[in-house]
Enzyme design. Structure first.
Site, short mmCIF file in Angstrom:
data_model
loop_
_atom_site.label_atom_id
_atom_site.label_comp_id
_atom_site.label_asym_id
_atom_site.label_seq_id
_atom_site.Cartn_x
_atom_site.Cartn_y
_atom_site.Cartn_z
CG ASP A 142 35.47 34.21 43.68
OD1 ASP A 142 35.94 35.07 44.97
OD2 ASP A 142 34.42 33.81 43.59
CD GLU A 198 39.37 36.80 44.64
OE1 GLU A 198 38.65 36.39 45.46
OE2 GLU A 198 38.90 37.43 43.76
#
EC number: 3.1.26.3
Length: 225
Positions: free
Chosen positions: A41, A113
């Site tokens: 992320d 992610e």
């Protein structure tokens, strides 16, 4: 694992990272992609932020943040994961497996992610950036990065004066094929800016831009009335 490497042209040194990135905690295998998702992320935010910073020099911090949110969100990332067929490679617990249905959007987005995090750890930032560009940022390439002056002015006026800006046509002249429009934007009956353009919409945008450029002085004059 071979399919994934061939699909994106990335050869992992530590292939265990791929397995972890594509394993959900519900699988009960003692491993999960949560930590890699956390790392990925951050890498994704940086790659997209840098891309938008370079591509959109006219946008301010607030506008860049809004634009980034259009791409870095669960729904968009889940769609990217589906296009990359990550749903076929995920390891899930039986409770989350539904025949004929894709996994939940949040699970898909997290896996995407996590894979970015795995690529970053194994191959470095350059390869992670390449992966994000190939899978996500191609969608950004055709977007025109222009400031929305009218929306920006409206937000400021509503917040400061609790009313809406009003645009008034002052003049429209010239031949039909080459008309010129002149528009004034007013707040509480007081002129904030005048703009000209080949259409009324263009003139309103220019008037809003002029008002924003001299916002501090205009705000002081209005509040001093």
């Amino acid at each position: 694992m071979d399919v994934l490497e061939e699909r994106f042209g990335i050869r992992f040194k530590n292939r265990e990272l791929i397995k972890i990135a594509l394993t959900h905690s519900s699988a009960g295998l003692g491993i999960s992609n949560e930590r890699l998702e956390f790392l990925g992320d951050s890498v994704l935010q940086l790659v997209v932020s840098r891309h938008l910073y370079r591509r959109a020099p006219s946008l301010d911090e607030g506008e860049l943040t809004k634009l980034r949110a259009r791409f870095v969100n669960k729904n968009t990332l889940a769609q990217v994961a589906l296009r990359a067929h990550l749903d076929d490679l995920l390891t899930l617990g039986d409770s989350l497996k539904k025949p004929g249905e894709a996994p939940q959007l949040s699970i898909l987005a997290d896996a995407y992610e996590a894979l970015i995090g795995a690529i970053y750890l194994d191959r470095g930032m350059k390869m992670a950036q390449r992966f994000v560009r190939f899978t996500l940022l191609r969608e950004v390439s055709n977007i025109k990065f222009e400031r929305d002056f009218k929306s920006e002015l409206q937000e400021k006026v509503i917040k400061t004066f609790r009313c809406y800006p009003n645009y008034r046509l002052l003049k429209a002249d010239g031949p039909q094929h080459a008309k010129r429009f002149r528009v004034e934007v007013k707040v509480n009956g007081r002129g904030f800016g005048i703009g000209e353009g080949r259409s009324r919409k263009e003139a309103e945008k220019e008037a809003a831009k002029k008002a924003l450029l001299s916002w501090k002085s205009l705000k002081g004059r209005q509040q001093g009335r």
